[in-house]
Design a protein around this motif. Structure first.
Motif, PDB file in Angstrom:
ATOM      1  N   PHE A 158       0.742  -1.415  -0.161  1.00 55.61           N
ATOM      2  CA  PHE A 158       0.218  -0.040  -0.006  1.00 55.61           C
ATOM      3  C   PHE A 158       0.712   1.405   0.006  1.00 55.61           C
ATOM      4  O   PHE A 158       0.187   2.286  -0.630  1.00 55.61           O
ATOM      5  N   LEU A 159       1.988   1.143   0.943  1.00 52.88           N
ATOM      6  CA  LEU A 159       2.819   2.694   1.158  1.00 52.88           C
ATOM      7  C   LEU A 159       3.947   2.850  -0.380  1.00 52.88           C
ATOM      8  O   LEU A 159       4.077   3.513  -0.279  1.00 52.88           O
ATOM      9  N   ARG A 160       3.775   1.812  -1.359  1.00 53.22           N
ATOM     10  CA  ARG A 160       4.396   1.892  -2.910  1.00 53.22           C
ATOM     11  C   ARG A 160       3.403   2.325  -3.679  1.00 53.22           C
ATOM     12  O   ARG A 160       4.505   1.925  -5.178  1.00 53.22           O
ATOM     13  N   LYS A 209      -3.195   4.256  -4.108  1.00 52.61           N
ATOM     14  CA  LYS A 209      -4.835   3.403  -4.295  1.00 52.61           C
ATOM     15  C   LYS A 209      -5.586   2.743  -5.934  1.00 52.61           C
ATOM     16  O   LYS A 209      -5.942   1.842  -6.222  1.00 52.61           O
ATOM     17  N   LYS A 256     -12.101   2.857  -4.898  1.00 53.83           N
ATOM     18  CA  LYS A 256     -10.506   3.548  -5.096  1.00 53.83           C
ATOM     19  C   LYS A 256     -11.014   4.588  -2.968  1.00 53.83           C
ATOM     20  O   LYS A 256      -9.975   4.736  -3.021  1.00 53.83           O
ATOM     21  N   VAL A 291      -9.777   2.031   1.390  1.00 49.13           N
ATOM     22  CA  VAL A 291      -9.044   1.728   3.315  1.00 49.13           C
ATOM     23  C   VAL A 291     -10.124   1.112   4.103  1.00 49.13           C
ATOM     24  O   VAL A 291      -9.517   0.531   4.810  1.00 49.13           O
ATOM     25  N   PHE A 295      -9.725  -2.620   4.024  1.00 53.01           N
ATOM     26  CA  PHE A 295      -8.552  -3.206   4.664  1.00 53.01           C
ATOM     27  C   PHE A 295      -8.695  -2.879   5.372  1.00 53.01           C
ATOM     28  O   PHE A 295      -8.358  -3.327   6.990  1.00 53.01           O
ATOM     29  N   GLU A 296      -9.258  -2.034   6.170  1.00 55.68           N
ATOM     30  CA  GLU A 296      -9.919  -1.974   7.778  1.00 55.68           C
ATOM     31  C   GLU A 296     -10.274  -2.743   8.087  1.00 55.68           C
ATOM     32  O   GLU A 296     -10.036  -3.483   9.464  1.00 55.68           O
ATOM     33  N   PHE A 304      -8.397  -6.481   8.820  1.00 57.45           N
ATOM     34  CA  PHE A 304      -7.104  -6.459  10.273  1.00 57.45           C
ATOM     35  C   PHE A 304      -7.579  -7.568  11.382  1.00 57.45           C
ATOM     36  O   PHE A 304      -8.549  -7.339  11.633  1.00 57.45           O
ATOM     37  N   LYS A 339      -1.034   3.233  12.239  1.00 57.86           N
ATOM     38  CA  LYS A 339      -1.978   3.235  11.241  1.00 57.86           C
ATOM     39  C   LYS A 339      -2.603   3.767  10.847  1.00 57.86           C
ATOM     40  O   LYS A 339      -3.194   4.448   9.397  1.00 57.86           O
ATOM     41  N   CYS A 355       0.275   6.046   8.794  1.00 56.54           N
ATOM     42  CA  CYS A 355       0.138   4.706   7.394  1.00 56.54           C
ATOM     43  C   CYS A 355      -1.117   5.189   6.003  1.00 56.54           C
ATOM     44  O   CYS A 355      -1.152   4.973   5.299  1.00 56.54           O
ATOM     45  N   GLY A 356      -2.096   5.632   7.036  1.00 53.35           N
ATOM     46  CA  GLY A 356      -3.469   5.832   6.076  1.00 53.35           C
ATOM     47  C   GLY A 356      -4.025   4.205   6.127  1.00 53.35           C
ATOM     48  O   GLY A 356      -4.973   4.280   5.013  1.00 53.35           O
ATOM     49  N   PHE A 357      -3.575   3.578   6.798  1.00 51.79           N
ATOM     50  CA  PHE A 357      -4.741   2.207   6.935  1.00 51.79           C
ATOM     51  C   PHE A 357      -5.902   2.255   7.725  1.00 51.79           C
ATOM     52  O   PHE A 357      -6.546   0.914   6.729  1.00 51.79           O
ATOM     53  N   TYR A 358      -5.507   2.920   8.251  1.00 50.72           N
ATOM     54  CA  TYR A 358      -7.182   3.494   9.308  1.00 50.72           C
ATOM     55  C   TYR A 358      -7.603   4.292   8.892  1.00 50.72           C
ATOM     56  O   TYR A 358      -6.418   5.728   8.139  1.00 50.72           O
ATOM     57  N   GLU A 359      -8.672   4.665   8.355  1.00 48.18           N
ATOM     58  CA  GLU A 359      -8.732   6.538   8.435  1.00 48.18           C
ATOM     59  C   GLU A 359      -9.267   7.015  10.032  1.00 48.18           C
ATOM     60  O   GLU A 359     -10.425   6.706  10.117  1.00 48.18           O
ATOM     61  N   GLY A 385      -7.242  11.219  -0.621  1.00 45.91           N
ATOM     62  CA  GLY A 385      -7.876   9.938  -0.906  1.00 45.91           C
ATOM     63  C   GLY A 385      -6.069   8.974  -1.865  1.00 45.91           C
ATOM     64  O   GLY A 385      -6.027   7.645  -1.749  1.00 45.91           O
ATOM     65  N   LEU A 386      -4.623   9.725  -1.068  1.00 40.95           N
ATOM     66  CA  LEU A 386      -3.422   9.293  -1.110  1.00 40.95           C
ATOM     67  C   LEU A 386      -2.641   8.549   0.252  1.00 40.95           C
ATOM     68  O   LEU A 386      -3.615   9.057   1.332  1.00 40.95           O
ATOM     69  N   PHE A 387      -2.204   7.427   0.093  1.00 45.32           N
ATOM     70  CA  PHE A 387      -1.283   6.667   1.237  1.00 45.32           C
ATOM     71  C   PHE A 387       0.050   8.043   1.297  1.00 45.32           C
ATOM     72  O   PHE A 387       0.088   8.750   0.483  1.00 45.32           O
ATOM     73  N   PRO A 388       0.049   8.073   3.036  1.00 42.61           N
ATOM     74  CA  PRO A 388       1.543   9.082   2.961  1.00 42.61           C
ATOM     75  C   PRO A 388       2.603   9.031   2.353  1.00 42.61           C
ATOM     76  O   PRO A 388       3.102   7.857   1.570  1.00 42.61           O
ATOM     77  N   THR A 439       6.552   6.851   2.992  1.00 46.07           N
ATOM     78  CA  THR A 439       6.526   6.366   3.959  1.00 46.07           C
ATOM     79  C   THR A 439       6.461   4.589   4.514  1.00 46.07           C
ATOM     80  O   THR A 439       6.132   4.229   3.196  1.00 46.07           O
ATOM     81  N   ARG A 440       7.941   4.256   5.141  1.00 45.36           N
ATOM     82  CA  ARG A 440       7.751   3.151   5.201  1.00 45.36           C
ATOM     83  C   ARG A 440       7.080   2.539   6.407  1.00 45.36           C
ATOM     84  O   ARG A 440       7.065   3.175   7.897  1.00 45.36           O
ATOM     85  N   GLN A 448       8.429  -0.438  -7.103  1.00 49.45           N
ATOM     86  CA  GLN A 448       9.005   1.169  -7.571  1.00 49.45           C
ATOM     87  C   GLN A 448       9.704   1.906  -8.868  1.00 49.45           C
ATOM     88  O   GLN A 448      10.323   2.937  -8.681  1.00 49.45           O
ATOM     89  N   GLU A 495      14.509   1.888   0.448  1.00 46.58           N
ATOM     90  CA  GLU A 495      14.362   2.597  -0.433  1.00 46.58           C
ATOM     91  C   GLU A 495      14.388   3.564  -0.168  1.00 46.58           C
ATOM     92  O   GLU A 495      13.910   4.573  -0.544  1.00 46.58           O
TER      93      GLU A 495
END
Lengths: 229, 210
Positions: A91-93, A96, A218, A222, A225-226, A229, B46, B49-53, B70-73, B76-77, B102, B146
């Motif tokens: 996800f971080l790479r 969406k 889109k 999230v 995904f949420e 978990f 989380k 990291c944008g995995f939760y809102e 609407g993006l992930f940060p 960031t890893r 990437q 990275e």
């Protein structure tokens, strides 16, 4: 993006192989059951693949529901099941939009692979059983599109449920209504031929549905995904 | 890079997990989060990291609202909870697959980061044959490889032997010198106190500077 697609396909074929095998056994044995029970119809091939609802036999109804449930289950698995395998790394790479597109491709590739296999083997079985079916490549394509549509609609439904936003549900219903009205009036006016042909109509609906799917997923990826978990 | 949490609340159904979090993270610092298990540390990471809102409030990365964009940060890893990799691939293959998304780094750079975390001798072993500590090291290699601007680690020293833990601490201090934001959560106070410039205590959904 190909990493996601390969990851998803591997997940489905490894982790859901028992379901896939069960599906193939039932679908491929269906013509034999029909032959034994002497309930062969002209459109048996369509009924076999869940493309046509026929309530003249209990077996036909079961087959229709089974086909739909199988594809919904697999599509939901593609969207939810593998999220635990390294997707937080992915996800971080990736953005969406690419994730959503990769899910469509995975679902389409899976459907194409399974239904090609079913189409070929069923043709052989029907030939051996001496049952005449008018199956063609077009039928095969329609079969694929039909299943992809079922899957995408189920994902849209899931996303809407996860959002739980009444305004959002109304907005979606409105968009679908506009589609149906415009397709019958505006598009028919532009080219009547398009909507005399069910296949082309189905393609239009697939494109429409894909756009809705991308927009909805889109926004809700999230949330999905949420919950995983 | 500047990360801001503004009035962030997170609820699961009606249960509040994080309450009114207001924090800022800036470059060149290591931030530590201490809290017992279940205090909300992982949920906080989380969200980051944008995995939760967030249920309420906003999270900004360089003044960009994460939820609205609407993006992930960016850049960031993270390694949150336990490392997740494909079990039937080797450690190297797993990292290569992720790096291929990437295409920022070469095979040599992947091997270099594996050397850094003391996994040189195990790069051709399948992930499913890795011990808990080796899995953790691979997770940390995945985070570092990275050269991200923001590094998020949850219980990073779980199952890692003292020698490697020392090495990783040294690496994190080097990364800090490169002007990065490093956020580490742990329930072991000593892990955090040794590394962090600023320590936050997570307790019952509230995050306060310790």
């Amino acid at each position: 993006m190909h990493f996601l697609i390969i990851n998803d396909l591997k997940y489905i074929f490894f982790k859901r192989k028992n379901w896939i095998i069960l599906y193939l056994i039932i679908v491929l044995l269906f013509p034999i059951f029909c032959k034994i029970n002497n309930i062969i119809k002209d459109d048996i091939f369509f009924i076999n693949n869940g493309l046509k609802f026929d309530n003249s036999s209990f077996l036909f109804i079961i087959m229709y529901i089974f086909n739909i449930i199988f594809y919904i289950f697999i599509y939901l698995s593609i969207h939810l099941g593998n999220l635990k395998i390294g997707v937080d790394n992915i996800f971080l790479r990736i953005n969406k939009f690419k994730i959503v597109i990769s899910k469509i491709i995975t679902c389409s590739v899976f459907t194409l692979l399974i239904s090609t296999f079913v189409f070929i083997v069923l043709n052989i079985i029907y030939n051996i059983l001496n049952i005449n079916i008018n199956s063609s490549f077009i039928v095969f394509i329609i079969f694929n599109i039909f299943n992809i549509l079922i899957g995408m609609l189920s994902i849209i439904a899931l996303s809407v449920v996860l959002y739980g936003n009444k305004k959002y549900i109304l907005f979606l219903l409105l968009i679908y209504m506009i589609y149906y009205i415009s397709r019958k009036n505006i598009l028919f006016f532009i080219n009547p031929y398009l909507f005399e042909n069910n296949f082309i109509d189905l393609i239009f609906f697939l494109i429409f549905n894909t756009i809705i799917y991308i927009i909805v997923l889109k926004k809700s990826i999230v949330k999905i995904f949420e919950r995983s978990f | 890079m500047k990360i801001e949490f503004k009035n962030v609340n997170k609820k699961f159904k009606k249960t509040p997990i994080l309450k009114n979090v207001n924090l800022e993270f800036e470059n060149g610092k290591i931030y530590g989060l201490i809290g017992r298990n279940g205090s909300g540390k992982s949920v906080f990471l989380k969200l980051l990291c944008g995995f939760y809102e967030p249920t309420e409030g906003q999270i900004y990365f360089d003044n960009v609202d994460l939820k609205k964009s609407g993006l992930f940060p960016p850049s960031t890893r993270s390694l949150i909870e336990k490392p997740n990799f494909l079990p039937y691939l080797t450690g190297f293959e797993n990292l290569k697959l992720l790096a291929n998304i990437q295409k920022k780094i070469s095979d040599e750079q992947i091997i270099e980061v594996l050397n850094k975390v003391n996994l040189t001798n195990d790069i051709n072993k399948k992930y499913c044959e890795y011990s808990l500590g080796m899995k953790q090291k691979l997770g940390i290699a995945q985070v570092l490889m990275e050269d991200p601007e923001v590094i998020i680690l949850d219980e990073p020293f779980n199952g890692i032997e003292d020698e490697t833990a020392k090495k990783i601490r040294k690496i994190l201090l080097e990364e800090k010198e490169k002007n990065k934001i490093i956020i580490i959560a742990s329930h072991i106070k000593e892990d955090i106190e040794e590394l962090a410039d600023i320590v936050f205590k997570v307790d019952n959904g509230e995050i306060l500077e310790a």
